[in-house]
Design an enzyme around this catalytic site. Structure first.
Site, mmCIF file in Angstrom:
data_model
loop_
_atom_site.group_PDB
_atom_site.id
_atom_site.type_symbol
_atom_site.label_atom_id
_atom_site.label_comp_id
_atom_site.label_asym_id
_atom_site.label_seq_id
_atom_site.Cartn_x
_atom_site.Cartn_y
_atom_site.Cartn_z
ATOM 1 N N SER A 1 22.546 -3.347 6.956
ATOM 2 C CA SER A 1 23.628 -2.993 6.027
ATOM 3 C C SER A 1 24.364 -1.765 6.536
ATOM 4 C CB SER A 1 23.083 -2.708 4.628
ATOM 5 O OG SER A 1 24.136 -2.247 3.796
ATOM 6 N N VAL B 1 21.219 4.506 9.598
ATOM 7 C CA VAL B 1 21.064 4.045 10.979
ATOM 8 C C VAL B 1 22.100 2.968 11.311
ATOM 9 C CG1 VAL B 1 19.477 3.002 12.651
ATOM 10 C CG2 VAL B 1 18.626 4.692 11.030
ATOM 11 N N CYS B 2 22.384 2.094 10.358
ATOM 12 C CA CYS B 2 23.388 1.047 10.584
ATOM 13 C C CYS B 2 24.770 1.663 10.781
ATOM 14 C CB CYS B 2 23.410 0.065 9.427
ATOM 15 S SG CYS B 2 21.863 -0.823 9.192
ATOM 16 N N SER B 3 25.067 2.690 10.026
ATOM 17 C CA SER B 3 26.333 3.398 10.171
ATOM 18 C C SER B 3 26.428 4.030 11.557
ATOM 19 C CB SER B 3 26.450 4.462 9.080
ATOM 20 O OG SER B 3 27.612 5.231 9.264
#
Length: 168
Positions: free
Chosen positions: A57, A62-64
């Site tokens: 997501s 971390v995804c960002s």
């Protein structure tokens, strides 16, 4: 031993569903949607090297970081399509793209069919989220690199994936 057999999320074992992506095999076609809910398939990127950045997501830390890192890298990659795929709704992806000036990669959603997650073996059983990883396909859609990040909350090996993509 399969790369996918010991994946964890916050230290807890998870099971990935679908077909494991294997280096040397042809990458399966898949159907996702773009920010405008338009259907997109692998065919939309014919003739290009593809880096597929897979994230659970984009609204998590971390995804960002992963998405922003590939945005920076995409600026300098000629003839390479960078695709970030999650099951986030396209509306959330568009908000993220607008807020973070994401213009050099394709944010794509697997929320409708989970086709990518199953075809490439990133679908987390019971959560309907994608595990973290990277897949690199050459211009002929042959898989040249796959990483299923062993701990979903960790970042992938950007440098290895980028080196392979650049070598193609």
């Amino acid at each position: 031993m399969s790369q996918r057999s010991s994946i964890t999320m916050k230290g807890n074992p998870i099971t990935l569903m679908g077909t494991e992506a294997v280096v040397g095999q042809e990458g399966a076609n898949f159907r996702v949607v773009d920010l405008g809910l338009n259907p997109i398939t692998l065919d939309n990127f014919d003739g290009k090297i593809k880096i597929i950045s897979v994230v659970p997501s984009i609204d998590t830390g971390v995804c960002s970081i992963q998405t922003k890192r590939f945005e920076e890298e995409a600026k300098a990659l000629a003839d390479v399509a960078v695709l970030t795929i999650s099951v986030d709704l396209p509306f959330a992806q568009k908000r993220f793209a607008d807020e973070n000036c994401i213009t050099h990669q394709n944010l794509l959603s697997d929320y409708q069919t989970h086709d990518f997650g199953v075809e490439y073996g990133f679908e987390i059983e019971g959560l309907a989220l994608l595990a973290r990883g990277i897949v690199v396909l050459d211009k002929n859609n042959i898989i040249r690199h796959v990483e299923y990040v062993q701990e979903v909350t960790n970042e992938p090996d950007y440098d290895k994936a980028l080196a392979i993509a650049k070598s193609l």
